[in-house]
Design a protein around this motif. Sequence first.
Motif, PDB file in Angstrom:
ATOM      1  N   MET A  26       0.905  -1.330  -0.049  1.00  0.00           N
ATOM      2  CA  MET A  26      -0.052  -0.053   0.000  1.00  0.00           C
ATOM      3  C   MET A  26       0.864   1.274   0.040  1.00  0.00           C
ATOM      4  O   MET A  26       0.506   2.055  -0.972  1.00  0.00           O
ATOM      5  N   ALA A  27       2.053   1.324   0.893  1.00  0.00           N
ATOM      6  CA  ALA A  27       2.820   2.507   0.928  1.00  0.00           C
ATOM      7  C   ALA A  27       3.780   2.790  -0.361  1.00  0.00           C
ATOM      8  O   ALA A  27       3.793   3.615  -0.764  1.00  0.00           O
ATOM      9  N   LEU A  28       4.049   1.539  -0.933  1.00  0.00           N
ATOM     10  CA  LEU A  28       4.832   1.393  -2.133  1.00  0.00           C
ATOM     11  C   LEU A  28       3.829   2.084  -3.208  1.00  0.00           C
ATOM     12  O   LEU A  28       4.321   2.780  -4.213  1.00  0.00           O
ATOM     13  N   ASN A  29       2.544   1.884  -3.172  1.00  0.00           N
ATOM     14  CA  ASN A  29       1.751   2.355  -4.364  1.00  0.00           C
ATOM     15  C   ASN A  29       1.651   3.849  -4.105  1.00  0.00           C
ATOM     16  O   ASN A  29       1.664   4.648  -5.125  1.00  0.00           O
ATOM     17  N   VAL A  30       1.500   4.118  -3.058  1.00  0.00           N
ATOM     18  CA  VAL A  30       1.493   5.806  -2.612  1.00  0.00           C
ATOM     19  C   VAL A  30       2.692   6.573  -3.556  1.00  0.00           C
ATOM     20  O   VAL A  30       2.627   7.754  -4.008  1.00  0.00           O
ATOM     21  N   VAL A  31       3.937   5.812  -3.212  1.00  0.00           N
ATOM     22  CA  VAL A  31       5.073   6.595  -4.036  1.00  0.00           C
ATOM     23  C   VAL A  31       5.176   6.336  -5.313  1.00  0.00           C
ATOM     24  O   VAL A  31       5.388   7.126  -6.334  1.00  0.00           O
ATOM     25  N   GLU A  32       4.975   4.966  -5.838  1.00  0.00           N
ATOM     26  CA  GLU A  32       5.376   4.601  -7.153  1.00  0.00           C
ATOM     27  C   GLU A  32       4.018   4.510  -8.045  1.00  0.00           C
ATOM     28  O   GLU A  32       4.156   3.988  -9.282  1.00  0.00           O
TER      29      GLU A  32
END
Length: 368
Positions: free
Chosen positions: A263-269
């Motif tokens: 979830m956090a990676l999707n926010v960035v990438e």
Amino acid sequence: SVNISILIVAVIIFLLVIHHNFLSLSDFLRRELSDPSPLGLQPIDFIPAAPQRLTDERNDQEISVVIAASDERLGGAIAAMNSIYQNTRSNVVFHIVTLNDTVDHLRMWLRSPLLKNMRYRILDFDPRVLEGKVQVDPQKADTFKPLTFARFYLPNLVPQTEKVIYVDDDVIVQDDIVELYNTPLKPGHAAAFSDDCDSTSSKVAVRGAGNQYNYIGFLDYKKETIRKLAMKANTCSFNPGVFVANLTEWKLQNITKQLEKWMALNVVEELYSKTLAGSITTPPLLIVFYKQHSSIDPMWNVRHLGSSAGKRYSPQFVEAAKLLHWNGHFKPWGRTASYAEVWEKWYVPDPTGKFNLIRRHLEAYEAK
């Protein structure tokens, strides 16, 4: 002497009342869960003891069912729980996840005589646990539904339970839920889902998103992070609106932390597919459970009833289905939903009348 006798009787009655109230308070304190769950998941209500009439009629197996209940869809959750309860002989305990401003409405609804013997626990979900893990478009903030992520935190919701069923609020169950609960999970698998390539719903066109029955429909394979996972783009996706979870395995594999990572990676990438039809909870589950999940009987998640206003299944098939799922735009409490008459059988009227207003607004929206 008569006055003394009356006084003595009055004192005895007073003491009996005090004693009764003390016992009632003690019983309430024994029934109330005292250990708060972490991550803002706070237990509010719990009714642990099945009435004697039900213990005589039903078997001893206790089944934990987790369901999220948002205020604007509360009637759906109530109908789903009613259908599960009325069709089982097992001792089902519902763990109802909601937001703080919905609790009073939910508690009032659960007082309905049709639901009075239902065992339940109400949990308040704190959306702050999602900070930094979900990108919310300020222009579409009203469409963000934090409760859709409750399923990611199952061990926190039911910490003392080894196995649970999770269901969305837009389902109706027509068979004994114990059969779904007894779905065998392979060693090392923390959950069992229904694959979207099965015979009941193959290659379904999701409104506004094209065909979402494989991984490429949910994940952006142009992103290097996704390509490095070596997940085949044509792998059959699964539907996370109904699943069985082994929480012992879930905790061993730290599934919740894995989901939060993606979830956090999707926010960035921005790893999710741009064609998503609002299903931002599905992509991280597809990644974490890639080729690491068991399968449930497809008749226990006959879905896409809400994908269009038309009737995609025969009346005979709908009647034979063990669980009906109105995932998609057309919910069963709306005017244009297919098979709405099946859902209406299990709907319990809202004592406040609030849900009736919501239904009218939805019907007006669908009519556009």
